[in-house]
Design a protein around this motif. Sequence first.
Motif: not given
Length: 259
Positions: A174-180, A185-191
């Motif tokens: 999950e950390l790797a997916e978050f870092k990606h 720079g996709n705010t919605d995906a980051m959240e």
Amino acid sequence: MNSRANQLKAFDRLLTIMDELREQCPWDKKQTMETLRHLTIEETYELGDAILDNDLQEIKKELGDVLLHIVFYSKIGSETNDFDIADVCHSICDKLVHRHPHIYGDVKVTDEADVKRNWEQIKLKEGKGKTSVLEGVPKSLPALVKANRIQDKVAGVGFDWEQPHQVWEKVEEELAEFKHEVDQGNTDAMENEFGDVLFSMVNYARFLKINPENALERTNKKFTKRFQYLESKARSLNKSLKDMTLEEMDVFWEEAKKL
């Protein structure tokens, strides 16, 4: 410690005082379940604070406040002939007996995990019209607490990882997916991915027998104590924090960490 007779006498005293207040006090007479609700939540959080501080005298006081609210709701219920304190007590007693067949029945258990699994399965059978163990998780719980309860619930019916290292691997994934998504720079995906990170960390904490809410609150208290030390040192120098450099503040921060 008080004898059972003295305990019952004390409870009877509380019930008598509640009757008197409801009849004679202008404020108590006006209260409804709805007006008490937010006060009950506040009292519960105050009890939680006292427990985290390990302040036994404060815990005793806050338990009294919570008990008062239980008696208050029961008094209101008795006024409409819906239920009274005896009904409340019998209700929880019946529930405890029913959900502990290994004590009050012939069910055999080997450990705490067996007890929890039985508990959740019994609750699911009890629920009228309920088709999910997750229907018992209050919607208004804070998100961190809710995540922990959700994971407890599903684990109780066997939906769980087998080993802690498997959960940690999920955290890393999950950390790797978050870092990606951060890199994208996709705010919605980051959240969305950050939520997955938190959820997986709560799950890992559960495997390590760590209560995530308690852990985060301990860090909140630790940070608050250190920051307030920093503020006090700045005041002693007649300085404002916003006028200090990070290097200056870091000196006091390191001092605070040693306290």
